[in-house]
Design a protein around this motif. Structure first.
Motif, short mmCIF file in Angstrom:
data_model
loop_
_atom_site.label_atom_id
_atom_site.label_comp_id
_atom_site.label_asym_id
_atom_site.label_seq_id
_atom_site.Cartn_x
_atom_site.Cartn_y
_atom_site.Cartn_z
N LEU A 77 0.84 -1.21 0.00
CA LEU A 77 0.00 0.00 0.00
C LEU A 77 0.87 1.25 0.00
O LEU A 77 0.57 2.22 -0.71
N THR A 78 1.91 1.24 0.79
CA THR A 78 2.82 2.39 0.85
C THR A 78 3.42 2.66 -0.52
O THR A 78 3.50 3.82 -0.94
N ALA A 79 3.79 1.60 -1.22
CA ALA A 79 4.34 1.76 -2.57
C ALA A 79 3.29 2.36 -3.52
O ALA A 79 3.64 3.02 -4.50
N MET A 80 2.02 2.13 -3.22
CA MET A 80 0.93 2.68 -4.03
C MET A 80 0.49 4.05 -3.51
O MET A 80 -0.50 4.61 -3.96
N ARG A 81 1.24 4.57 -2.54
CA ARG A 81 0.94 5.85 -1.90
C ARG A 81 -0.44 5.84 -1.23
O ARG A 81 -1.22 6.78 -1.34
N ALA A 82 -0.71 4.74 -0.54
CA ALA A 82 -1.99 4.58 0.17
C ALA A 82 -1.71 4.07 1.58
O ALA A 82 -0.57 3.69 1.89
N GLN A 83 -2.72 4.06 2.39
CA GLN A 83 -2.61 3.61 3.77
C GLN A 83 -3.70 2.58 4.06
O GLN A 83 -4.74 2.59 3.40
N PRO A 84 -3.49 1.75 5.10
CA PRO A 84 -4.57 0.84 5.49
C PRO A 84 -5.79 1.63 5.95
O PRO A 84 -5.68 2.76 6.40
N LEU A 85 -6.94 0.98 5.81
CA LEU A 85 -8.17 1.58 6.34
C LEU A 85 -8.10 1.59 7.87
O LEU A 85 -7.47 0.72 8.46
N PRO A 86 -8.76 2.55 8.51
CA PRO A 86 -8.79 2.52 9.98
C PRO A 86 -9.48 1.24 10.44
O PRO A 86 -10.42 0.76 9.78
N PHE A 87 -9.01 0.70 11.53
CA PHE A 87 -9.62 -0.52 12.06
C PHE A 87 -10.82 -0.14 12.91
O PHE A 87 -10.73 0.75 13.75
N PRO A 88 -11.96 -0.82 12.65
CA PRO A 88 -13.19 -0.43 13.37
C PRO A 88 -13.07 -0.59 14.88
O PRO A 88 -12.36 -1.27 15.42
#
Length: 88
Positions: A77-88
């Protein structure tokens, strides 16, 4: 995955049909990380409560396996310039 989880995952992925393959891949990784975090949390709770030996072994395997998969998926995800979704 439980049947309910599979249904929920399928619904979420079907909502992405019109998105580009890259965005679908990103969303897939985000959902898998969220799923793994939930599994690790449940397994840690089972391990910490001192369940039966077989359950404790299974819980430890889940913590190790899914925990080890979160890092590489997060790196993707970092390589795609994204982050994990927040955990509920």
């Amino acid at each position: 995955m439980t049947s309910l989880t599979k249904i929920d995952f399928s619904i979420k992925m079907n909502l992405c049909e019109d998105l580009s393959p890259q965005v679908r891949g990103l969303f897939f990784l985000q959902l898998r990380i969220r799923h793994h975090r939930g599994g690790v949390g449940m397994a840690q709770a089972a391990f910490n409560t001192g369940s039966a030996a077989a359950a404790t072994r299974q819980a430890l395997e889940i913590v190790n396996e899914q925990g080890n998969e979160i890092g590489p998926m997060t790196a993707m995800l970092t390589a795609m310039r994204a982050q994990p979704l927040p955990f509920p």
